[in-house]
Design a protein around this motif. Structure first.
Motif, PDB file in Angstrom:
ATOM      1  N   LYS A 757       0.682  -1.083   0.319  1.00 41.27           N
ATOM      2  CA  LYS A 757      -0.467  -0.413   0.067  1.00 41.27           C
ATOM      3  C   LYS A 757       0.914   1.313   0.124  1.00 41.27           C
ATOM      4  O   LYS A 757       0.597   2.770  -0.690  1.00 41.27           O
ATOM      5  CB  LYS A 757      -0.894  -0.030   1.354  1.00 41.27           C
ATOM      6  CG  LYS A 757      -1.827   1.016   1.788  1.00 41.27           C
ATOM      7  CD  LYS A 757      -2.798   0.833   2.645  1.00 41.27           C
ATOM      8  CE  LYS A 757      -3.732   2.123   3.004  1.00 41.27           C
ATOM      9  NZ  LYS A 757      -4.025   2.518   3.929  1.00 41.27           N
ATOM     10  N   ALA A 758       1.922   0.819   0.328  1.00 38.90           N
ATOM     11  CA  ALA A 758       2.960   2.911   0.991  1.00 38.90           C
ATOM     12  C   ALA A 758       3.399   2.260  -1.036  1.00 38.90           C
ATOM     13  O   ALA A 758       3.365   3.872  -0.712  1.00 38.90           O
ATOM     14  CB  ALA A 758       3.768   1.643   2.055  1.00 38.90           C
ATOM     15  N   LEU A 759       3.389   1.605  -1.319  1.00 33.99           N
ATOM     16  CA  LEU A 759       4.201   1.517  -2.399  1.00 33.99           C
ATOM     17  C   LEU A 759       3.914   2.224  -3.918  1.00 33.99           C
ATOM     18  O   LEU A 759       3.872   2.849  -4.727  1.00 33.99           O
ATOM     19  CB  LEU A 759       4.932   0.202  -2.896  1.00 33.99           C
ATOM     20  CG  LEU A 759       6.123   0.338  -2.020  1.00 33.99           C
ATOM     21  CD1 LEU A 759       6.326  -1.242  -3.128  1.00 33.99           C
ATOM     22  CD2 LEU A 759       7.513   0.715  -2.346  1.00 33.99           C
ATOM     23  N   SER A 760       2.335   1.807  -3.877  1.00 34.51           N
ATOM     24  CA  SER A 760       1.155   1.748  -4.580  1.00 34.51           C
ATOM     25  C   SER A 760       0.917   3.464  -4.753  1.00 34.51           C
ATOM     26  O   SER A 760       0.054   4.104  -5.703  1.00 34.51           O
ATOM     27  CB  SER A 760       0.636   1.308  -4.321  1.00 34.51           C
ATOM     28  OG  SER A 760      -0.513   0.661  -3.223  1.00 34.51           O
ATOM     29  N   SER A 761       0.462   4.300  -2.978  1.00 31.33           N
ATOM     30  CA  SER A 761       0.135   5.660  -2.945  1.00 31.33           C
ATOM     31  C   SER A 761       1.437   6.164  -3.420  1.00 31.33           C
ATOM     32  O   SER A 761       0.532   7.778  -3.463  1.00 31.33           O
ATOM     33  CB  SER A 761      -0.388   5.597  -2.077  1.00 31.33           C
ATOM     34  OG  SER A 761       0.856   5.231  -0.775  1.00 31.33           O
ATOM     35  N   GLN A 762       2.110   6.034  -3.691  1.00 34.76           N
ATOM     36  CA  GLN A 762       2.966   7.406  -3.605  1.00 34.76           C
ATOM     37  C   GLN A 762       4.015   7.024  -4.943  1.00 34.76           C
ATOM     38  O   GLN A 762       4.092   5.657  -5.379  1.00 34.76           O
ATOM     39  CB  GLN A 762       4.301   7.512  -2.479  1.00 34.76           C
ATOM     40  CG  GLN A 762       3.131   7.975  -1.203  1.00 34.76           C
ATOM     41  CD  GLN A 762       2.298   9.489  -1.310  1.00 34.76           C
ATOM     42  OE1 GLN A 762       2.467  10.386  -2.650  1.00 34.76           O
ATOM     43  NE2 GLN A 762       1.108   9.008  -0.758  1.00 34.76           N
ATOM     44  N   HIS A 763       4.795   7.668  -5.992  1.00 33.89           N
ATOM     45  CA  HIS A 763       5.617   7.683  -6.876  1.00 33.89           C
ATOM     46  C   HIS A 763       6.724   7.623  -6.065  1.00 33.89           C
ATOM     47  O   HIS A 763       7.680   8.144  -5.142  1.00 33.89           O
ATOM     48  CB  HIS A 763       5.809   9.254  -7.342  1.00 33.89           C
ATOM     49  CG  HIS A 763       6.885   9.223  -8.525  1.00 33.89           C
ATOM     50  ND1 HIS A 763       6.507   8.668  -9.471  1.00 33.89           N
ATOM     51  CD2 HIS A 763       8.418   9.938  -8.176  1.00 33.89           C
ATOM     52  CE1 HIS A 763       7.603   8.660 -10.335  1.00 33.89           C
ATOM     53  NE2 HIS A 763       8.789   9.190 -10.031  1.00 33.89           N
ATOM     54  N   THR A 764       7.160   6.178  -7.310  1.00 32.25           N
ATOM     55  CA  THR A 764       8.645   5.841  -6.888  1.00 32.25           C
ATOM     56  C   THR A 764       9.598   5.863  -7.179  1.00 32.25           C
ATOM     57  O   THR A 764       9.027   5.677  -8.156  1.00 32.25           O
ATOM     58  CB  THR A 764       8.156   4.645  -5.986  1.00 32.25           C
ATOM     59  OG1 THR A 764       7.683   4.033  -6.761  1.00 32.25           O
ATOM     60  CG2 THR A 764       7.578   4.355  -4.542  1.00 32.25           C
ATOM     61  N   VAL A 765      10.755   5.737  -7.072  1.00 35.63           N
ATOM     62  CA  VAL A 765      11.962   5.588  -7.662  1.00 35.63           C
ATOM     63  C   VAL A 765      12.001   4.278  -8.483  1.00 35.63           C
ATOM     64  O   VAL A 765      11.566   3.665  -7.426  1.00 35.63           O
ATOM     65  CB  VAL A 765      13.259   6.058  -7.488  1.00 35.63           C
ATOM     66  CG1 VAL A 765      13.219   7.800  -7.398  1.00 35.63           C
ATOM     67  CG2 VAL A 765      13.967   4.872  -6.489  1.00 35.63           C
ATOM     68  N   SER A 766      12.415   3.983  -8.939  1.00 35.19           N
ATOM     69  CA  SER A 766      12.387   2.396  -9.562  1.00 35.19           C
ATOM     70  C   SER A 766      14.477   2.410  -9.328  1.00 35.19           C
ATOM     71  O   SER A 766      15.398   2.401  -9.975  1.00 35.19           O
ATOM     72  CB  SER A 766      13.040   2.106 -11.931  1.00 35.19           C
ATOM     73  OG  SER A 766      12.795   1.176 -12.378  1.00 35.19           O
ATOM     74  N   LEU A 767      14.315   0.660  -8.465  1.00 36.12           N
ATOM     75  CA  LEU A 767      15.630   0.406  -8.358  1.00 36.12           C
ATOM     76  C   LEU A 767      16.259  -0.402  -9.163  1.00 36.12           C
ATOM     77  O   LEU A 767      15.761  -1.433  -9.406  1.00 36.12           O
ATOM     78  CB  LEU A 767      15.425  -0.273  -6.987  1.00 36.12           C
ATOM     79  CG  LEU A 767      15.360   0.763  -5.614  1.00 36.12           C
ATOM     80  CD1 LEU A 767      15.136  -0.852  -5.026  1.00 36.12           C
ATOM     81  CD2 LEU A 767      16.214   1.452  -5.168  1.00 36.12           C
ATOM     82  N   PRO A 768      17.640   0.001  -9.572  1.00 37.76           N
ATOM     83  CA  PRO A 768      17.736  -0.915 -10.465  1.00 37.76           C
ATOM     84  C   PRO A 768      18.475  -2.399 -10.356  1.00 37.76           C
ATOM     85  O   PRO A 768      18.667  -2.398  -9.082  1.00 37.76           O
ATOM     86  CB  PRO A 768      19.691  -0.159 -10.788  1.00 37.76           C
ATOM     87  CG  PRO A 768      19.441   1.093 -10.499  1.00 37.76           C
ATOM     88  CD  PRO A 768      18.672   1.123  -9.624  1.00 37.76           C
ATOM     89  N   ASP A 769      18.636  -3.538 -11.273  1.00 39.00           N
ATOM     90  CA  ASP A 769      18.931  -4.678 -10.349  1.00 39.00           C
ATOM     91  C   ASP A 769      20.148  -5.143 -10.444  1.00 39.00           C
ATOM     92  O   ASP A 769      21.154  -4.139 -11.475  1.00 39.00           O
ATOM     93  CB  ASP A 769      18.070  -5.598 -11.942  1.00 39.00           C
ATOM     94  CG  ASP A 769      17.072  -5.340 -11.795  1.00 39.00           C
ATOM     95  OD1 ASP A 769      16.149  -5.895 -10.819  1.00 39.00           O
ATOM     96  OD2 ASP A 769      16.354  -5.747 -13.113  1.00 39.00           O
ATOM     97  N   LEU A 770      20.353  -5.956  -9.492  1.00 34.14           N
ATOM     98  CA  LEU A 770      21.960  -6.259  -9.005  1.00 34.14           C
ATOM     99  C   LEU A 770      22.268  -6.940 -10.722  1.00 34.14           C
ATOM    100  O   LEU A 770      21.707  -7.286 -11.425  1.00 34.14           O
ATOM    101  CB  LEU A 770      21.648  -7.345  -8.369  1.00 34.14           C
ATOM    102  CG  LEU A 770      23.433  -7.705  -8.066  1.00 34.14           C
ATOM    103  CD1 LEU A 770      23.951  -6.513  -7.540  1.00 34.14           C
ATOM    104  CD2 LEU A 770      23.396  -9.320  -7.259  1.00 34.14           C
TER     105      LEU A 770
END
Length: 992
Positions: A757-770
Motif C-alpha cells: 500500500k505504501a508503494l502503490s500510493s506514492q510515486h517511487t523511483v525504480s531501483l536498478p537490478d543487480l
C-alpha cells in the motif's frame, strides 16, 4: 680373387659383395650375398675380439664410397648400400656385443648422412642401421664415450631436421617422404634406452628431437589431428616398439625402415602426424616428472623458434594430450611447468601470444577430465595471484587478466581432499584483505583503477573457484527445480567435465573477512562484491535451521524438528554462530553503505577518497563526520601507507571499520549526506532479499532491528535538502520492498499489505537490478546509475513501523520457527541497535556460548595457549568438584592420573579424530556434534610420578595438611614456597 696375404676378416667382408660387373644390376634392394653374409655374422658372433677389426674395415669402406658417391659414382653408391646392409646384419646378430660395434656403426651412419643427405634411398638404409643400434643398445656409452655421444647426437640432429623438413624447395610428396624417414628414426630413439639411460644427456637429446615431433602436429588442421589421435588411441603400437625396453636383447626386433615406392600415392600429412603422435605418446609414457618438465621446456623452445604460439587452439590441444599421455603419478608436472613458464614472463610490458597461449593451455588442462594427482594447488594459486597483481601494476587493462581469472577458477574442478576449496578460498581472501588495506606494491600506492581491478579479479576468481567445484550440485539442483535462479556456467568452464565433489563449503569465517568490500570507495568493486554476496548466500552459506518451502514460505517442520533440536538451533542463532556473526557484520556494512558520506579505508589519501557524484554534492569535511584511518596520521602524510603496512591487515581493517561505523549518521541530512548511488540501493535490496529468502530465521533476528534503524534515519521534513530527499525516497522504496520480501517469506499478510500500500500510493523511483555476474568471468567495470531529477514532491512512501513490528511478532510462523513468544520477540526487535553494536557482535564471541557444535571442554581449548607461558595457576584448571577416592590413588600409582586429565600433564593436550565427525558434512550440523575423545598414549609408564601420588594422598587426608583452611589457593606453588620460607620443612609420614 683376394691376395694371399689379405686378412681373414677382410676376405669375409669382400666375399659379401657381388662382382663389380653385377653391382649396378643387383636390383633395387642392393643386398649382399646371403650365404657369405651368414658366414661373416657367424664369424663375428663367435669371435667378439674380431668385431673391432670388422667394423673398422666396414667404416673405411663407407667413407671411401661416400666420397665417390657424392661426386656421382653409381658403383660407389651401390657398394655403400650393400655396406650399410652388412652393418645392419652385424648389429642384429651381434646384439649382445653391440657396444663393440657402436663407435664404427655410428661413425658410418654419420658420414653417410652428411655426404648424401638428399639421397632418400641411402638415408633410408642408414636409418635402418640406426634403428637397429637404438633397439639393441642399453645406452651406457652415451655420456661415457665422447666419440659415441657426439656421433649419436649428429645422427639424431640430422634425422630430426628431416622430420621437420619444409616444402619450400621440393614438392609435397618428397617433403612427406623425408619427414616420414626422419620421424621413423626418431621413433626408434624415443622407444630406446639410449634416451633415458643418462640423466645428463636427456635434455640435449630431447632438445634435438622434440621439434621433429611438434612441427608436423602444427602443420595439419585440428580436425585431422583429432582423427589421427583417435587412430593412435584405437590401434595400439606394436609391442616390439612400445615395450621392447622391458624385453631382453635376445627377444627384441629392430624395425626396418623402407623408402616409399615411386609411382604410388605418397604419404599424406595425416600419416606424418600419426607417426609424430605415436612418438610423442611413447616419449611421455616412458618419462618421469623431471623428464616431463624437460620435454615441456623443449616444446616451449620449439614454439618460440617457429612462432607456434599463434596457433592457440593447437597449443591447448597439445597440452591436454601431453597431460593425458604422461604417467598417472607424474601428470602434475605438466600444469606446474606451464604455470612456471607463464610466471617467467610476468614483467613483459605487454601480453604476447606466448602468454595468451600458456594461460589458455593451463585453463584447458585444469578443465580436462584428466586427473592430476599430487598437484600443489596452493602453490599454483599463489603463483597465479601474484601474476595477476603484477600484470595489473603494469597495465590495468591487460588482456591476460580474464584468462588468468579463468585459470584460478578452473582449479576448482580438481578437488582431492575435503577442505581444498576452503584452503584455496582462504588464500584468495587473505590477498583480498591485504590489497584492501595496504594496496598494491611495496609501500607504493598505484592508481585507484589498479587497486579496484585487483580486487575485482580476485573476487571473480573466488566466485569461479567455488562455482567450478560445485557444478555437479548446481546441475542437480537445476534438474530438481529447487533453485529459483539458475546459475549460469562460465564459458571457460562450459566444456569441462562434471565430476562428483565431496567438499566442505567455504566457511562464513573465511568470507567474513571480505565484507568490508561492500563499503569500498569504488563502485565497480561494490557492485561486484554485492553479486558475490548474493551468490554466496544462495549457494554456499551453511543453513542450520534456516530453510524455506518450495513456495518461499518459512514454516516449522514438527516431524523433523523436535523441541530439543529447535532449542539447540535457537541457541546457536541467538548466541551467535559463524553464520549469525556474518549476518551481523553484513547488516552493519549495509547500514554504513546506505547512510555514510565517506566510504573506503584510505579516506584521507587521494588513492582511497570517494569522488563526489554529480547528484550527491560535496561530502562533508568536518571532523565529526569524516573518520580517520587507523594510523591517526594527517591526510597528507607520506608515511601513512608505509606505517600501515606494519599493522596486521585484519587489525587495521577492524579499527577502520569501527571508526566508520561510529561516525555513521543516525539521520540523513544535508550535512550528513550518503555517498551511495541509486545502484547501491538496488544492490542492497538484492542482498537483503537473498538473505531473507535463504536464511529466514537469522535474517529476521539480525536484520529486522537494522531495518527499523534505517527507517528511523529516513526522516523527512519541509527543510530537507532536495538531494537528501531523493536519497530518502530511494531508501523508503528499498525498505518497502524488503518488507514485502519478509512478509512473503513468513506468510505474514499484514506486513505485505502495509508495504504494498505504501508503494502503490506514492510515486517511487525504480531501483536498478543487480548486474548479472557469471562465475569465473572478469567482466568490464560497472558504472553506477545516478539519481534522476524529480519534481519537488514532499510526500514519501510512509507506513507505521510499529504496526509492521507488531504484525511480525504476532505471526505464528515466526513464533514457531524461533521458539520465542510475542513479548520476547518484541523485546529483542525493539532493543537498541546501531551498526557499531552489530559489528562488535560479529567479532566478539560471547563467553556464555561457544558454538552449538563445539563440545570440546573450555579447559582443553585454553590449555594449549597457557602451555606456552609460565602460568602458575594452570593446575587450578583441572580442579574438579567430585570426591577423591581409591580409583584416583590407583591411577596415580599406575601413571594414569595425568593421562586421564590432559590439563595435569606437562604438555599440551591432544585430541583424537577417531570418533569425530567427518569434515565432508558441514561443521555446523547439529546432527553430528564433536565429541571429546582422549588420545591414545604412545607409551604407558608402569609407575606414576611421586608428585602425582603425593597429591592424591594429600587429598585423601593421609599426608600432612597445610593448615585448617579447606579452600585451596589458586597458586599452590607460590603458597608452598611461602610456607617453606616461614616454617621449617615437614616430612610426611610416608615415603614415595
Amino acid at each position: 680373387m683376394p691376395f694371399p696375404f689379405t686378412p681373414n676378416h677382410v676376405q669375409l667382408i669382400a666375399a659379401c659383395y657381388p662382382p663389380n660387373a653385377n653391382l649396378l644390376t643387383s636390383g633395387s634392394d642392393y643386398r649382399p650375398n646371403s650365404q657369405e653374409l651368414s658366414r661373416l655374422t657367424y664369424y663375428a658372433s663367435n669371435r667378439p675380439g674380431k668385431i673391432n677389426k670388422l667394423c673398422g674395415e666396414l667404416e673405411r669402406r663407407v667413407r671411401v664410397d661416400c666420397k665417390k658417391a657424392h661426386t656421382g659414382n653409381l658403383r660407389a653408391r651401390a657398394t655403400l648400400l650393400i655396406t650399410l646392409a652388412i652393418l645392419k646384419a652385424l648389429a642384429t646378430e651381434c646384439r649382445r656385443d653391440i657396444s663393440l660395434l657402436s663407435s664404427s656403426l655410428l661413425g658410418s651412419i654419420s658420414i653417410t648422412l652428411s655426404s648424401l643427405p638428399k639421397d632418400l634411398e641411402v638415408v633410408a638404409r642408414a636409418a635402418t642401421v640406426y634403428a637397429a643400434w637404438t633397439t639393441y643398445t642399453d645406452g651406457h656409452l652415451i655420456g661415457a664415450d665422447r666419440y659415441v655421444t657426439e656421433e649419436h647426437m649428429n645422427c639424431l640432429q640430422v634425422f630430426s631436421q628431416m622430420g621437420r623438413a619444409d616444402g619450400s624447395s621440393t614438392d609435397h610428396e618428397v617433403r612427406n617422404r623425408t619427414r616420414l624417414l626422419g620421424l621413423s628414426a626418431v621413433l626408434g630413439v624415443v622407444a630406446s634406452d639410449v634416451l633415458y639411460y643418462s640423466s645428463t644427456q636427456f635434455l640435449p637429446q630431447i632438445t634435438a628431437l622434440v621439434p621433429a615431433l611438434i612441427i608436423p602436429l602444427l602443420s595439419v588442421e585440428l580436425g585431422a589431428l583429432e582423427h589421427e589421435f583417435s587412430t593412435v588411441r584405437d590401434q595400439l603400437t606394436s609391442p616390439y616398439v612400445s615395450g621392447f625396453r622391458a624385453r631382453p636383447a635376445a627377444e627384441r626386433r629392430a624395425a626396418s625402415i623402407h623408402l616409399h615406392v615411386d609411382g604410388d600415392k605418397g604419404p599424406s600429412s595425416g600419416d606424418i602426424a600419426n607417426t609424430a603422435l605415436r612418438a610423442m605418446s611413447l616419449l611421455l609414457e616412458h618419462s618421469n616428472a623431471n623428464q616431463a618438465g624437460m620435454i615441456l621446456r623443449a616444446v616451449f623452445d620449439c614454439l618460440d623458434d617457429i612462432g607456434g604460439w599463434q596457433k592457440t587452439e593447437h597449443c591447448r590441444w597439445l597440452a591436454v594430450k601431453m597431460a593425458d599421455w604422461t604417467q598417472y603419478q607424474y601428470r602434475y608436472a605438466i600444469p606446474s611447468r606451464l604455470v612456471e613458464a607463464l610466471v617467467e614472463g610476468q614483467d613483459a610490458p605487454t601480453s604476447t601470444p606466448r602468454h595468451v597461449a600458456l594461460a589458455a593451455m593451463i585453463r584447458t588442462v585444469f578443465t580436462s577430465p584428466t586427473p592430476l594427482v599430487n598437484l600443489s594447488t596452493s602453490d599454483i594459486i599463489s603463483s597465479l595471484i601474484s601474476l595477476i597483481l603484477r600484470r595489473i601494476v603494469i597495465d590495468t587493462e591487460d588482456t591476460l587478466l580474464s584468462t588468468l581469472v579463468d585459470c584460478i577458477a578452473s582449479l576448482g574442478t580438481h578437488v582431492y581432499y575435503a577442505d581444498q576449496i576452503q584452503d584455496l578460498a582462504g588464500e584468495l581472501v587473505s590477498r583480498l584483505s591485504l590489497i584492501e588495506t595496504t594496496g598494491l606494491g611495496n609501500g607504493k600506492t598505484p592508481s585507484d583503477n589498479a587497486r579496484a581491478q585487483a580486487v575485482r579479479c580476485l573476487l571473480a576468481s573466488l566466485l569461479g573457484l567455488i562455482h567450478a567445484a560445485d557444478l555437479h550440485e548446481a546441475a542437480r539442483d537445476d534438474e530438481d527445480g529447487r533453485r529459483k535462479s539458475p546459475t549460469v556456467a562460465s564459458p571457460a568452464l562450459a566444456e569441462n567435465h562434471v565430476k562428483t565433489s565431496r567438499r566442505t563449503k567455504v566457511s562464513p569465517e573465511v568470507f567474513h573477512e571480505t565484507l568490508s568490500l561492500l563499503c569500498d570507495s569504488q563502485y565497480s568493486v561494490r557492485a561486484d562484491y554485492a553479486a558475490a554476496v548474493v551468490m554466496y548466500v544462495k549457494n554456499e552459506i551453511p543453513r542450520l535451521g534456516d530453510y524455506a518451502d518450495g513456495d518461499g514460505v518459512r514454516r516449522a517442520r514438527p516431524l523433523v524438528e523436535g523441541p530439543a533440536h529447535q532449542a539447540a538451533t535457537l541457541t546457536s542463532i541467538m548466541y551467535g554462530d559463524s553464520t549469525t556473526r556474518l549476518l551481523n557484520a553484513l547488516h552493519a556494512d549495509i547500514y554504513l553503505l546506505a547512510t555514510s558520506s565517506v566510504l573506503g579505508f584510505n579516506t584521507g589519501s587521494s588513492s582511497g577518497s570517494t569522488p563526489p557524484l554529480s547528484d550527491v554534492g560535496d561530502a562533508p569535511t568536518d571532523s565529526t563526520t569524516a573518520p580517520t584511518t587507523a594510523d591517526d596520521s594527517p591526510p597528507g602524510s607520506r608515511d601513512n601507507s608505509r606505517r600501515s603496512t606494519t599493522i596486521p591487515p585484519r587489525t587495521r581493517k577492524t579499527s577502520v571499520m569501527l571508526r566508520l561505523l561510529q561516525n555513521a549518521p543516525r539521520r540523513l541530512s544535508a550535512s550528513a549526506n550518503a555517498s551511495a548511488s541509486l545502484s547501491d540501493y538496488g544492490n542492497i535490496f538484492a542482498i537483503l532479499s537473498a538473505v531473507h529468502e535463504n536464511l529466514p530465521v537469522r535474517a529476521l533476528l539480525t536484520g529486522l532491528p537494522m531495518l527499523l534503524a534505517l527507517d528511523g534515519a529516513c526522516q523527512y521534513d519541509n527543510t530537507t535538502d532536495p538531494l537528501v530527499a531523493r536519497r530518502i525516497r530511494a531508501l523508503k522504496e528499498l525498505l518497502a520492498r524488503v518488507w514485502i520480501v519478509v512478509g512473503n517469506v513468513w506468510s505474514c499478510v499484514e506486513v505485505t499489505e502495509i508495504a504494498q500500500k505504501a508503494l502503490s500510493s506514492q510515486h517511487t523511483v525504480s531501483l536498478p537490478d543487480l548486474h548479472s555476474c557469471e562465475p569465473g568471468v572478469l567482466h568490464p567495470p560497472t558504472n553506477p546509475v545516478p539519481f534522476e531529477s524529480e519534481s519537488s514532491e514532499t510526500q514519501l512512501p510512509t507506513w507505521d513501523s510499529e504496526a509492521l513490528l507488531m504484525a511480525i511478532v504476532s505471526n505464528n510462523n515466526v513464533q514457531s520457527a524461533t521458539g520465542l513468544d510475542r513479548q520476547t520477540l518484541l523485546r529483542r526487535f525493539a532493543a537498541q541497535w546501531s551498526p557499531e553494536i552489530a559489528y562488535k557482535d560479529s567479532i566478539e564471541v560471547q563467553t556464555s556460548y561457544d558454538g552449538y557444535n563445539d563440545k570440546i571442554s573450555p579447559l582443553i581449548k585454553v590449555a594449549p595457549g597457557l602451555m606456552h607461558i609460565d602460568n602458575m595457576s594452570l593446575q587450578s584448571l583441572a580442579r574438579s568438584t567430585r570426591g577423591v577416592g581409591v580409583t584416583d590413588l590407583r591411577e596415580a600409582l599406575e601413571g594414569r592420573k595425568s593421562m586421564s586429565n590432559p590439563n595435569l600433564a606437562n604438555r599440551a593436550p591432544s585430541l583424537s579424530t577417531l570418533e569425530h565427525t567427518s569434515t565432508l558434512t558441514h561443521g555446523e550440523s547439529p546432527q553430528h556434534p564433536l565429541r571429546q575423545v582422549r588420545s591414545r598414549p604412545q607409551q604407558r609408564n608402569k609407575l606414576g610420578s611421586a608428585n602425582e601420588v603425593r597429591d592424591v594422598l594429600n587429598k585423601l587426608g593421609i599426608g600432612k595438611q597445610n593448615g585448617s583452611n579447606m579452600l585451596k589457593s589458586s597458586f599452590p606453588l607460590l603458597q608452598k614456597s611461602e610456607q617453606n620460607r616461614l616454617k621449617p620443612p615437614s616430612i610426611p609420614p610416608y615415603k614415595t
